[in-house]
Design a protein around this motif. Sequence first.
Motif, short mmCIF file in Angstrom:
data_model
loop_
_atom_site.label_atom_id
_atom_site.label_comp_id
_atom_site.label_asym_id
_atom_site.label_seq_id
_atom_site.Cartn_x
_atom_site.Cartn_y
_atom_site.Cartn_z
N GLU A 74 16.43 71.51 67.44
CA GLU A 74 16.09 70.48 66.46
C GLU A 74 17.10 70.49 65.31
OE1 GLU A 74 14.17 68.42 67.64
OE2 GLU A 74 12.05 68.85 67.36
N TYR A 75 17.50 71.68 64.90
CA TYR A 75 18.49 71.79 63.82
C TYR A 75 19.83 71.18 64.23
CZ TYR A 75 21.63 73.95 60.43
OH TYR A 75 22.58 74.17 59.46
N ARG A 76 20.24 71.42 65.48
CA ARG A 76 21.49 70.85 65.97
C ARG A 76 21.43 69.33 66.01
NH1 ARG A 76 23.09 74.54 71.27
NH2 ARG A 76 23.09 76.58 70.23
N ASP A 77 20.26 68.79 66.35
CA ASP A 77 20.10 67.34 66.43
C ASP A 77 19.79 66.71 65.08
OD1 ASP A 77 20.61 67.41 69.10
OD2 ASP A 77 18.54 67.20 69.75
N ASN A 78 19.77 67.54 64.03
CA ASN A 78 19.48 67.05 62.69
C ASN A 78 18.09 66.42 62.62
OD1 ASN A 78 20.17 66.69 59.97
ND2 ASN A 78 21.02 64.65 60.32
N VAL A 79 17.13 67.06 63.31
CA VAL A 79 15.74 66.59 63.34
C VAL A 79 14.88 67.55 62.53
CG1 VAL A 79 13.76 66.12 64.82
CG2 VAL A 79 16.05 65.54 65.61
N LYS A 80 14.07 67.00 61.67
CA LYS A 80 13.19 67.81 60.83
C LYS A 80 12.04 68.37 61.67
CE LYS A 80 10.44 67.63 56.59
NZ LYS A 80 9.94 66.74 55.50
N VAL A 81 11.78 69.67 61.50
CA VAL A 81 10.70 70.32 62.24
C VAL A 81 9.36 69.80 61.74
CG1 VAL A 81 9.54 72.52 62.69
CG2 VAL A 81 12.04 72.38 62.71
N GLY A 82 8.49 69.41 62.67
CA GLY A 82 7.20 68.85 62.31
C GLY A 82 6.17 69.91 61.95
N ASP A 83 5.08 69.45 61.34
CA ASP A 83 4.03 70.38 60.91
C ASP A 83 3.36 71.07 62.10
OD1 ASP A 83 4.47 69.73 58.25
OD2 ASP A 83 2.95 68.14 58.21
N ASP A 344 31.65 59.43 69.38
CA ASP A 344 32.26 60.15 68.26
C ASP A 344 31.41 60.03 67.00
OD1 ASP A 344 34.33 60.84 69.91
OD2 ASP A 344 35.66 59.23 69.24
N LYS A 345 30.85 58.84 66.77
CA LYS A 345 30.02 58.65 65.57
C LYS A 345 28.77 59.48 65.63
CE LYS A 345 28.91 56.89 61.64
NZ LYS A 345 29.69 57.27 60.42
N TRP A 346 28.14 59.57 66.81
CA TRP A 346 26.93 60.37 66.96
C TRP A 346 27.22 61.85 66.71
CZ3 TRP A 346 22.03 59.91 66.58
CH2 TRP A 346 21.18 60.92 67.06
N ARG A 347 28.38 62.29 67.16
CA ARG A 347 28.75 63.69 66.93
C ARG A 347 28.91 63.97 65.44
NH1 ARG A 347 33.40 65.07 70.67
NH2 ARG A 347 34.45 63.56 69.32
N ASN A 348 29.40 62.99 64.69
CA ASN A 348 29.55 63.16 63.24
C ASN A 348 28.19 63.09 62.53
OD1 ASN A 348 32.34 63.34 63.46
ND2 ASN A 348 32.62 61.15 63.24
N LEU A 349 27.28 62.28 63.07
CA LEU A 349 25.97 62.14 62.43
C LEU A 349 25.13 63.39 62.53
CD1 LEU A 349 24.89 58.50 63.46
CD2 LEU A 349 25.59 59.29 61.19
N ILE A 350 25.26 64.14 63.64
CA ILE A 350 24.40 65.31 63.84
C ILE A 350 25.00 66.58 63.29
CG2 ILE A 350 23.37 64.29 65.89
CD1 ILE A 350 25.09 66.10 67.60
N VAL A 351 26.23 66.51 62.77
CA VAL A 351 26.86 67.71 62.21
C VAL A 351 26.17 68.07 60.90
CG1 VAL A 351 28.96 68.64 61.20
CG2 VAL A 351 29.07 67.33 63.30
#
Length: 351
Positions: A74-83, A344-351
């Motif tokens: 989840e951290y790599r995908d830039n996704v916030k961990v849910g409750d 390429d844009k998606w790779r930059n967004l998840i960094v």
Amino acid sequence: MVMDVDISRWILDFLARQPIDDTTLTKLLNTLPILDTDTNLKKLLILRKIESEMSNGNVSEDVLDLLEMMEELEYRDNVKVGDSMKRAYCDVAVDCTIRALENEGLGRYFELVKKIWRNRIGWMLKCENVGLVSYDLINWRDDVENAVGDESVCKEVLVKWKGMDVVESVREFVRDAREMIGPSFLEVACEDDRVREVLGFGAEVDEDDGVCDQTDAAKGGKNDEDGNGCDQTHATKDEDSHDQTNATEASLKERNNTVQDESAGGAAGCESRGELPLPKKSVVSPVKRDESPKPLRRKRKPWSNEEEDTLRKGVKKYGTGNWKIILNMYSDIFDDRTAIDLKDKWRNLIV
């Protein structure tokens, strides 16, 4: 023949959601090619493993490891961990520790307090941006630590633990995680006409095969009775093709002999052959010689907020890696973009 990576990913993504046994799925994973960057497939496999660990109605420390692996993805995908994930991790840590206190005594309890709460969770509290940390986890850490030397606190912890339903807590997290991942790409493709059109689904059958199928259906099995039909037609085609091949080879040999004879005759009469006039050389200015056209470079176009939001929406719906599909589905938004641009844009967004 090596299977296309995208097709392999779609198949595994679909099968990972099906009630097939883990052994069969493991064999498929070892056979079909997958990309290391396909985090959704990894998440699905972790969720299957968690469900397998809970098949006997209990949880173990292995579930803590799996939840930590899930949080890393989840951290790599830039996704916030849910409750629900935080609650599941806290409840599993508590259950593993307090269950040992009730069933195995203080010795095992002290060992797990050190292993789970002081080392594993203690390290999390010192680090930043660890999504599994919650207020409940911090409060429980104080309780299990105080229970080590205080019998009254130990009794309170046991009562508090018995009111928990750790299995249901983990199941709730699994349901939420599957909902966040969404349906498999193959399921979406079957329901979306535009996706099927992009993939080329529903293409017409090959003419020869279609003719044979229709002929067999019209004859109602007559081909099986007299031994004729498509098989005989194909056999006849093979014989004709073989005869034509032999005739072609013979013709080539004759032509080769003729060419050799003409070449020999030409060599003998070479002396009497007049020389052809050479073409006149055109003089090119050194300045113009250097004025060769240079390849045009595509002008960089900044990404708008609408494009970024659409890219996130497309990845959520169709999955990471399906850049051509996303590009075609949102072609009105991604004007003058390519599939490589989206990647390429998606790779930059998840960094």
